[in-house]
Design a protein around this motif. Structure first.
Motif, mmCIF file in Angstrom:
data_model
loop_
_atom_site.group_PDB
_atom_site.id
_atom_site.type_symbol
_atom_site.label_atom_id
_atom_site.label_comp_id
_atom_site.label_asym_id
_atom_site.label_seq_id
_atom_site.Cartn_x
_atom_site.Cartn_y
_atom_site.Cartn_z
ATOM 1 N N ALA A 17 0.829 -1.202 0.000
ATOM 2 C CA ALA A 17 0.000 0.000 0.000
ATOM 3 C C ALA A 17 0.865 1.254 0.000
ATOM 4 O O ALA A 17 0.572 2.234 -0.699
ATOM 5 N N ALA A 18 1.965 1.210 0.780
ATOM 6 C CA ALA A 18 2.864 2.368 0.819
ATOM 7 C C ALA A 18 3.517 2.589 -0.541
ATOM 8 O O ALA A 18 3.644 3.723 -1.015
ATOM 9 N N ILE A 19 3.918 1.491 -1.189
ATOM 10 C CA ILE A 19 4.541 1.618 -2.515
ATOM 11 C C ILE A 19 3.551 2.195 -3.517
ATOM 12 O O ILE A 19 3.870 3.090 -4.305
ATOM 13 N N PHE A 24 1.481 6.752 -6.732
ATOM 14 C CA PHE A 24 0.407 7.690 -7.070
ATOM 15 C C PHE A 24 0.842 9.131 -6.829
ATOM 16 O O PHE A 24 0.567 10.028 -7.626
ATOM 17 N N VAL A 25 1.531 9.360 -5.704
ATOM 18 C CA VAL A 25 1.985 10.717 -5.389
ATOM 19 C C VAL A 25 2.976 11.203 -6.435
ATOM 20 O O VAL A 25 2.906 12.348 -6.905
ATOM 21 N N VAL A 26 3.918 10.338 -6.815
ATOM 22 C CA VAL A 26 4.918 10.720 -7.821
ATOM 23 C C VAL A 26 4.250 11.022 -9.153
ATOM 24 O O VAL A 26 4.540 12.036 -9.813
ATOM 25 N N VAL A 27 3.342 10.129 -9.585
ATOM 26 C CA VAL A 27 2.643 10.339 -10.858
ATOM 27 C C VAL A 27 1.825 11.626 -10.814
ATOM 28 O O VAL A 27 1.830 12.416 -11.764
ATOM 29 N N PHE A 31 2.389 14.833 -13.209
ATOM 30 C CA PHE A 31 1.255 15.295 -14.014
ATOM 31 C C PHE A 31 0.920 16.745 -13.688
ATOM 32 O O PHE A 31 0.661 17.558 -14.596
ATOM 33 N N SER A 32 0.943 17.086 -12.413
ATOM 34 C CA SER A 32 0.658 18.463 -12.013
ATOM 35 C C SER A 32 1.700 19.422 -12.567
ATOM 36 O O SER A 32 1.375 20.512 -13.034
ATOM 37 N N TYR A 33 2.973 18.998 -12.523
ATOM 38 C CA TYR A 33 4.041 19.844 -13.058
ATOM 39 C C TYR A 33 3.852 20.088 -14.549
ATOM 40 O O TYR A 33 3.991 21.203 -15.043
ATOM 41 N N VAL A 34 3.499 18.998 -15.260
ATOM 42 C CA VAL A 34 3.281 19.130 -16.706
ATOM 43 C C VAL A 34 2.109 20.058 -16.984
ATOM 44 O O VAL A 34 2.171 20.939 -17.853
ATOM 45 N N MET A 35 1.006 19.884 -16.249
ATOM 46 C CA MET A 35 -0.174 20.709 -16.465
ATOM 47 C C MET A 35 0.100 22.167 -16.118
ATOM 48 O O MET A 35 -0.315 23.080 -16.839
#
Length: 215
Positions: A17-19, A24-27, A31-35
Motif C-alpha cells: 500500500a505504501a509503494i 500515485f503521489v509521484v505520478v 502530471f501536475s508539473y506538466v499541467m
C-alpha cells in the motif's frame, strides 16, 4: 500452524500500500508539473498575442497640420497640362504611441491611375525632416512630442523643390502626375502598428511653382 503463517500477509499488505501510494503521489506530482507548465506557457503566449494585437491595431502615427502640394506640369505625358510635382505633410507620435523608425517605414501612393510603393532610402522618392524634436534624440525615430515633415517627390525628371527645399533626385516614377480635382491616397506603413492613411483631393486650379493646402 505453518499454513496460518503462510497466509498471514498483513505486513506485506502495508508495504504494498505504501509503494502504491508513493507511486500515485509521484505520478500526480509529475502530471501536475506538466499541467502547470502547459498552463504557464499558454498564459504567456496569450499575453504575447494580446500585446502584439494591441500594438498592431493601434497606430503610433497621426497627421499634424496641413497637407501641402506643389504645382507643376505633367512633363513626359503632356508638358502643357498643370499637375502636382510634390506632396508635403506632417506627422507626429500619438499619445502613448511607441517610437516609429522612419528608416523602416514604407509609403504607398495611389491615385486614379497610379500605384507606387517606396521604402525609405536617402536617395529615394520621399524624405523626412525633423521639425519639432528633442536635442540629441535619434533623427530617424518619431518619438513622443516630436513632429516630422514628409516630402514625396512626384517629379518625373529629378530634383524638385518642395516647401522646405530640395528632395531626393529619384522620384516616384509615376507615368502621370495627379491633376486638378484628382483624389490621391497616401499610406504611411510603419514597421509596427496600424497604417496612417491620408486621402486628399487636388486643388481645382494648379499653377506651376505655387503651393496649395489640400483637404
Amino acid at each position: 500452524m505453518y499454513n496460518r503463517f503462510l497466509k498471514n500477509d498483513k505486513g506485506f499488505t502495508g508495504l504494498e500500500a505504501a509503494i502504491v501510494l508513493i507511486a500515485f503521489v509521484v505520478v500526480a506530482a509529475v502530471f501536475s508539473y506538466v499541467m502547470l507548465g502547459a498552463g504557464f506557457y499558454t498564459t504567456q503566449k496569450s499575453q504575447e498575442v494580446v500585446h502584439t494585437g494591441v500594438t498592431q491595431a493601434s497606430s503610433s502615427l497621426a497627421p499634424s497640420g496641413d497637407v501641402i502640394v506643389l504645382g507643376g506640369l505633367q512633363e513626359d505625358a503632356d508638358p502643357d497640362t498643370p499637375a502636382i510635382d510634390g506632396i508635403t505633410f506632417y506627422i507626429t507620435n500619438t499619445a502613448g504611441g511607441t517610437p516609429v523608425d522612419l528608416d523602416k517605414t514604407i509609403i504607398t501612393y495611389a491615385d486614379a491611375d497610379e500605384f507606387q510603393t517606396q521604402a525609405y532610402d536617402a536617395d529615394n522618392a520621399w524624405d523626412y525632416t525633423q521639425v519639432v524634436f528633442e536635442v540629441g534624440s535619434a533623427a530617424n525615430l518619431v518619438e513622443k512630442g516630436e513632429k516630422y515633415k514628409i516630402e514625396l517627390n512626384l517629379h518625373q525628371t529629378g530634383d524638385v523643390v518642395l516647401e522646405g527645399g530640395a528632395v531626393p533626385a529619384t522620384p516616384m516614377t509615376l507615368t502621370t502626375k495627379p491633376v486638378v480635382n484628382e483624389k490621391v491616397k497616401i499610406e504611411v506603413k510603419p514597421p509596427e502598428g496600424a497604417v496612417l492613411i491620408l486621402e486628399r483631393r487636388m486643388p481645382p486650379s494648379i499653377v506651376a511653382g505655387n503651393y496649395y493646402p489640400v483637404y
